[in-house]
Write a protein that holds these residues in place. Structure first.
Motif, PDB file in Angstrom:
ATOM      1  N   GLU A  24     139.516  35.325 -53.261  1.00 28.25           N
ATOM      2  CA  GLU A  24     139.294  36.182 -54.425  1.00 28.25           C
ATOM      3  C   GLU A  24     138.447  37.418 -54.138  1.00 28.25           C
ATOM      4  O   GLU A  24     138.512  38.401 -54.861  1.00 28.25           O
ATOM      5  CB  GLU A  24     138.635  35.385 -55.543  1.00 28.25           C
ATOM      6  N   LEU A  25     137.616  37.356 -53.110  1.00 27.55           N
ATOM      7  CA  LEU A  25     136.667  38.428 -52.832  1.00 27.55           C
ATOM      8  C   LEU A  25     136.748  38.836 -51.376  1.00 27.55           C
ATOM      9  O   LEU A  25     136.997  38.013 -50.513  1.00 27.55           O
ATOM     10  CB  LEU A  25     135.234  37.954 -53.107  1.00 27.55           C
ATOM     11  N   GLU A  26     136.503  40.114 -51.113  1.00 28.09           N
ATOM     12  CA  GLU A  26     136.355  40.550 -49.729  1.00 28.09           C
ATOM     13  C   GLU A  26     134.870  40.531 -49.421  1.00 28.09           C
ATOM     14  O   GLU A  26     134.070  41.192 -50.087  1.00 28.09           O
ATOM     15  CB  GLU A  26     136.915  41.949 -49.538  1.00 28.09           C
ATOM     16  N   ALA A  42     125.230  39.891 -47.778  1.00 25.89           N
ATOM     17  CA  ALA A  42     126.653  40.144 -47.622  1.00 25.89           C
ATOM     18  C   ALA A  42     127.058  41.359 -48.437  1.00 25.89           C
ATOM     19  O   ALA A  42     126.465  41.646 -49.476  1.00 25.89           O
ATOM     20  CB  ALA A  42     127.461  38.928 -48.073  1.00 25.89           C
ATOM     21  N   LEU A  43     128.073  42.048 -47.971  1.00 23.45           N
ATOM     22  CA  LEU A  43     128.724  43.107 -48.731  1.00 23.45           C
ATOM     23  C   LEU A  43     129.948  42.478 -49.360  1.00 23.45           C
ATOM     24  O   LEU A  43     130.724  41.804 -48.682  1.00 23.45           O
ATOM     25  CB  LEU A  43     129.142  44.243 -47.798  1.00 23.45           C
ATOM     26  N   VAL A  44     130.115  42.682 -50.651  1.00 27.37           N
ATOM     27  CA  VAL A  44     131.203  42.034 -51.368  1.00 27.37           C
ATOM     28  C   VAL A  44     131.921  43.053 -52.232  1.00 27.37           C
ATOM     29  O   VAL A  44     131.293  43.809 -52.969  1.00 27.37           O
ATOM     30  CB  VAL A  44     130.675  40.889 -52.267  1.00 27.37           C
ATOM     31  N   ARG A  45     133.250  43.066 -52.162  1.00 24.64           N
ATOM     32  CA  ARG A  45     134.044  43.910 -53.048  1.00 24.64           C
ATOM     33  C   ARG A  45     134.500  43.049 -54.211  1.00 24.64           C
ATOM     34  O   ARG A  45     135.162  42.039 -54.029  1.00 24.64           O
ATOM     35  CB  ARG A  45     135.249  44.475 -52.332  1.00 24.64           C
ATOM     36  N   MET A  46     134.108  43.469 -55.412  1.00 25.72           N
ATOM     37  CA  MET A  46     134.460  42.746 -56.640  1.00 25.72           C
ATOM     38  C   MET A  46     135.561  43.494 -57.371  1.00 25.72           C
ATOM     39  O   MET A  46     135.417  44.692 -57.625  1.00 25.72           O
ATOM     40  CB  MET A  46     133.260  42.638 -57.572  1.00 25.72           C
ATOM     41  N   PRO A  47     136.650  42.818 -57.721  1.00 26.09           N
ATOM     42  CA  PRO A  47     137.675  43.466 -58.533  1.00 26.09           C
ATOM     43  C   PRO A  47     137.073  43.943 -59.849  1.00 26.09           C
ATOM     44  O   PRO A  47     136.225  43.284 -60.440  1.00 26.09           O
ATOM     45  CB  PRO A  47     138.694  42.344 -58.795  1.00 26.09           C
TER      46      PRO A  47
END
Length: 109
Positions: A24-26, A42-47
């Motif tokens: 679900e997440l990068e 962490a670096l996280v890309r959230m939709p």
């Protein structure tokens, strides 16, 4: 996140980021050194979150992120997303502070 996105952070901090598996997440993790001072992260890309307008979420480690999420809501913040599993990496919850800034809470339980 494009390869140059994570490469920028690797260059800035002089570390190698590790891609974490999550459907679900990068997620890209900074190296953790439990025996040393400092914070892992962490670096996280959230939709749904676009670049610029609060697209960077700083995560804080805690024992049980649901507890801190409740504390945030009780102190003038809001729960954006209740505690949820990120697989083998534990759990996270997303909250906004009293100024509307989103932060992440991470726990292993």
């Amino acid at each position: 996140m494009a390869a140059n996105w994570s490469a920028c952070y690797e260059a800035v901090f002089g570390v190698r980021l590790q891609r974490l598996d999550n459907p679900e997440l990068e997620m890209w993790a900074f190296p953790m050194q439990p025996e040393a001072a400092g914070a892992g992260g962490a670096l996280v890309r959230m939709p749904g979150l676009t670049s610029g307008g609060n697209s960077t979420i700083v995560y804080f480690a805690c024992t049980d992120c649901a507890v801190e999420a409740r504390r945030a809501a009780a102190s003038g913040g809001k729960v954006f997303k209740d505690k949820f599993s990120i697989g083998a990496h534990g759990f996270i919850a997303l909250v906004t502070d009293s100024e509307g800034n989103m932060i992440g809470l991470h726990s292993r339980q």
